[in-house]
Scaffold this active site. Structure first.
Site, PDB file in Angstrom:
ATOM      1  CG  ASP A   1      -1.832  -1.264   1.238  1.00  0.00           C
ATOM      2  OD1 ASP A   1      -1.269  -2.360   1.381  1.00  0.00           O
ATOM      3  OD2 ASP A   1      -3.049  -1.150   1.093  1.00  0.00           O
TER       4      ASP A   1
ATOM      5  CG  ASP B   1      -4.113  -1.195  -2.488  1.00  0.00           C
ATOM      6  OD1 ASP B   1      -4.604  -1.764  -3.493  1.00  0.00           O
ATOM      7  OD2 ASP B   1      -4.759  -0.981  -1.443  1.00  0.00           O
TER       8      ASP B   1
ATOM      9  CE1 TYR C   1      -2.171   2.991  -2.084  1.00  0.00           C
ATOM     10  CE2 TYR C   1      -4.408   3.502  -1.412  1.00  0.00           C
ATOM     11  CZ  TYR C   1      -3.256   2.754  -1.277  1.00  0.00           C
ATOM     12  OH  TYR C   1      -3.192   1.775  -0.323  1.00  0.00           O
TER      13      TYR C   1
ATOM     14  CG  ASN D   1      -8.438  -2.257  -2.717  1.00  0.00           C
ATOM     15  OD1 ASN D   1      -7.382  -2.624  -2.177  1.00  0.00           O
ATOM     16  ND2 ASN D   1      -9.099  -1.184  -2.310  1.00  0.00           N
TER      17      ASN D   1
ATOM     18  CG  HIS E   1      -4.377  -5.990  -1.545  1.00  0.00           C
ATOM     19  ND1 HIS E   1      -3.276  -5.221  -1.261  1.00  0.00           N
ATOM     20  CD2 HIS E   1      -5.452  -5.189  -1.365  1.00  0.00           C
ATOM     21  CE1 HIS E   1      -3.674  -3.997  -0.935  1.00  0.00           C
ATOM     22  NE2 HIS E   1      -4.987  -3.959  -0.987  1.00  0.00           N
TER      23      HIS E   1
ATOM     24  CG  HIS F   1      -9.931  -3.036   4.633  1.00  0.00           C
ATOM     25  ND1 HIS F   1     -10.905  -2.621   3.765  1.00  0.00           N
ATOM     26  CD2 HIS F   1      -8.863  -2.231   4.415  1.00  0.00           C
ATOM     27  CE1 HIS F   1     -10.444  -1.599   3.053  1.00  0.00           C
ATOM     28  NE2 HIS F   1      -9.212  -1.341   3.437  1.00  0.00           N
TER      29      HIS F   1
ATOM     30  CG  HIS G   1      -7.137  -4.370   1.840  1.00  0.00           C
ATOM     31  ND1 HIS G   1      -7.381  -3.385   0.910  1.00  0.00           N
ATOM     32  CD2 HIS G   1      -8.360  -4.878   2.181  1.00  0.00           C
ATOM     33  CE1 HIS G   1      -8.691  -3.309   0.690  1.00  0.00           C
ATOM     34  NE2 HIS G   1      -9.298  -4.193   1.447  1.00  0.00           N
ATOM     35  CB  VAL G   2      -5.321  -3.509   7.302  1.00  0.00           C
ATOM     36  CG1 VAL G   2      -5.516  -2.733   8.595  1.00  0.00           C
ATOM     37  CG2 VAL G   2      -6.501  -4.423   7.027  1.00  0.00           C
ATOM     38  CG  HIS G   3      -3.948   1.952   4.719  1.00  0.00           C
ATOM     39  ND1 HIS G   3      -4.882   2.825   4.227  1.00  0.00           N
ATOM     40  CD2 HIS G   3      -3.609   1.141   3.694  1.00  0.00           C
ATOM     41  CE1 HIS G   3      -5.090   2.555   2.950  1.00  0.00           C
ATOM     42  NE2 HIS G   3      -4.338   1.544   2.604  1.00  0.00           N
TER      43      HIS G   3
HETATM   44 FE   LIG Z   1      -6.181  -2.208  -0.470  1.00  0.00          FE
END
Ligand SMILES: [Fe+2]
Ligand SMILES: *[C@@H]1O[C@H](CO)[C@@H](O)[C@H](O)[C@H]1NC(C)=O
Ligand SMILES: *[C@@H]1O[C@H](CO)[C@@H](O)[C@H](O)[C@H]1NC(C)=O
Ligand SMILES: *[C@@H]1O[C@H](CO)[C@@H](O)[C@H](O)[C@H]1NC(C)=O
Ligand SMILES: *[C@@H]1O[C@H](CO)[C@@H](O)[C@H](O)[C@H]1NC(C)=O
Length: 465
Positions: free
Chosen positions: A166, A195, A198, A232, A317, A327, A354-356
């Site tokens: 990410d 990711d 963005y 995503n 991801h 998420h 995915h999870v920041h």
């Molecule tokens: Fe993501």
């Protein structure tokens, strides 16, 4: 006799009680709390986005492993004004003879955007463990880079992976990448858990942000392979813009060697590097029974020869275990389908993004449930992987600061900071994992652990049996 036996029994019991007590209570939620600020992207006139000088100069240079074993490298770049040359000239450090390879050129349109000329060239028949220089572009605008191929595959071959997820192109992204580059333990290949740019957060998915990301990351991606996982933010599915082909910008810009692992899709594939077997899966492609991804993975896992590649690493991801509110449970359907295989084949570690934030689980599994038996809780399982969420590269949406409370027992450590990780494989039994948070301009090691190989040294099992 009994005098000698007693202390042994007591100490074994003591160990068990101690371990299960630790487990039931859940792990650590770090007390380090980052000041929450909105993440902002670096403006387009930032130094990191500068275009290389010269007419039609190659830009956004990136490389990735081109075959299954590390004797090929895909070199990719973009020229903006015209197609230009699709030739790569390359030579090994200790050779005076130059080789050339011809690539392909592709372009795409996205809503009102037309891409530059995207080049991909597979350099083949490389020697292992060798430094190569490569030159792309012509005359005044030519540029030269270098990379080192991985060592030959073998059970005790050490190798150091960087882990980034990410990433995006915010000021935080730049700090994460800088910390990765400056880490004294030098990563040789990045396992990227999805990711990328963005760009889709911009109006009309402004694809110039794909270009700027390529220029930003070039300082690393041109010199060492990044192993790509689709996230995503790579989907770019936007029917309202007339864009209905998922992953269109991503697949045009980033190639992966999926055919070399008999995959039929760039979204799931495998590669071997040194003593590691890496399986990349797609959270955004069908994975239920009878789907192509499911069929591929079912055939793929038995192919992994742990006497050749002891370390079995999976990348997705979306995390399969995640105790942040952000998420929460998004990975649950994939967990239900694939977790029994991960346990059966003794996967060492699953890396996700995915999870920041950052999170590391215990070795647990949750595969006992059969709808009627009420076995719903994760249990400690020595054959199960550890799940690591490393979606904390920098992104554009900010940190995932909200966590489920209390910390569930499967979660060993969690912290909402940006950072990167290093997986330093020493030999067939030992690998050292460390996570480095970005803390006020410094990289601080905030979590670390020894991984004991599930196939060769099931150390936790030894300790408790
Ligand atoms: Fe993501
Ligand atoms: C990004 O990081 C590099 C290396 O630390 C630095 O030279 C550069 O000025 C930074 N750029 C921005 C826009 O933060
Ligand atoms: C690159 O070349 C190698 C060796 O010929 C081949 O195995 C691999 O499939 C090629 N990769 C791509 C992406 O074409
Ligand atoms: C996260 O927590 C903050 C502060 O408690 C709250 O305002 C916000 O709505 C929460 N967000 C989510 C996604 O739960
Ligand atoms: C593997 O690496 C670990 C950690 O460096 C070391 O303690 C161990 O002795 C090594 N094993 C062998 C067989 O060399």
């Amino acid at each position: 006799m009994s005098v000698r036996w007693c202390p042994v029994i007591v100490s074994v019991l003591g160990l068990l009680v101690f371990e299960s007590a630790l487990f039931v209570d859940g792990g650590t939620t770090s007390s380090f709390v980052r000041k929450y600020e909105k993440t902002i992207d670096m403006p387009l006139d930032s130094d990191v986005f500068t275009e290389p000088p010269g007419y039609n100069a190659p830009q956004q240079v990136h490389i990735t492993q081109g075959d299954h074993v590390g004797k090929a490298m895909i070199v990719s770049w973009v020229t903006m004004e015209e197609p230009g040359s699709d030739t790569v000239v390359y030579w090994s450090e200790d050779s005076s003879s130059q080789n050339t390879a011809e690539g392909i050129i592709t372009t795409y349109t996205y809503y009102d955007y037309t891409s530059g000329f995207i080049h991909h060239c597979n350099l083949t028949d490389l020697e292992h463990d060798t430094k190569y220089y490569y030159e792309i572009g012509i005359e005044h605008a030519s540029r030269t880079f270098w990379f080192t191929t991985p060592p030959p595959i073998g059970p005790d071959v050490p190798f150091t992976f960087g882990l980034i997820g990410d990433l995006g192109q915010s000021f935080d992204s730049n700090i994460t990448l800088t910390h990765y580059e400056m880490n004294p333990t030098k990563g040789k290949t990045v396992l990227f858990v999805g990711d990328i740019s963005y760009a889709d957060n911009y109006p009309y998915h402004d694809n110039t942000r794909w270009d700027s990301w390529g220029r930003f990351a070039e300082r690393s991606t041109a010199y060492q392979p990044w192993i790509w996982t689709a996230g995503n933010h790579e989907l770019d599915f936007a029917p309202e813009l007339g864009e209905t082909e998922p992953f269109k910008p991503y697949t045009h810009r980033y190639q992966v060697p999926f055919e070399a692992s008999e995959s039929t899709s760039p979204f799931w594939y495998s590669i071997k590097i040194a003593s590691a077997y890496i399986i990349v899966l797609s959270s955004y492609s069908a994975y239920g029974k009878y789907t192509p991804q499911h069929e591929w993975l079912e055939k793929e896992l038995p192919k992994v020869d742990r006497s050749e590649t002891p370390w079995l690493i999976v990348m997705t991801h979306t995390p399969l275990y995640n105790s942040y509110i952000y998420h929460y449970m998004e990975g649950e359907s994939m967990r239900v389908i694939f977790e029994p295989w991960f346990v059966k084949y003794k996967v060492d570690v699953v890396f996700s993004g995915h999870v920041h934030a950052y999170e590391r689980t215990e070795r647990i599994s949750n595969i006992g449930y059969d709808v009627v038996n009420s076995k719903c809780d994760p249990i400690k399982d020595d054959s199960a992987p550890i799940y690591i969420t490393i979606g904390d590269g920098g992104n554009l949406e900010g940190l995932a600061i909200n966590m489920t409370e209390p910390q569930p027992m499967y979660s060993a450590f969690r912290e909402a900071s940006y950072g990167h990780a290093i997986l330093d494989i020493k030999n067939r039994t030992h690998a050292y994992h460390s996570w480095h948070r970005n803390q006020d301009g410094y990289a601080v090691t905030a979590d670390s652990m020894w991984f004991y190989n599930r196939y060769w040294y099931n150390h936790d099992l030894h300790a408790s049996s």
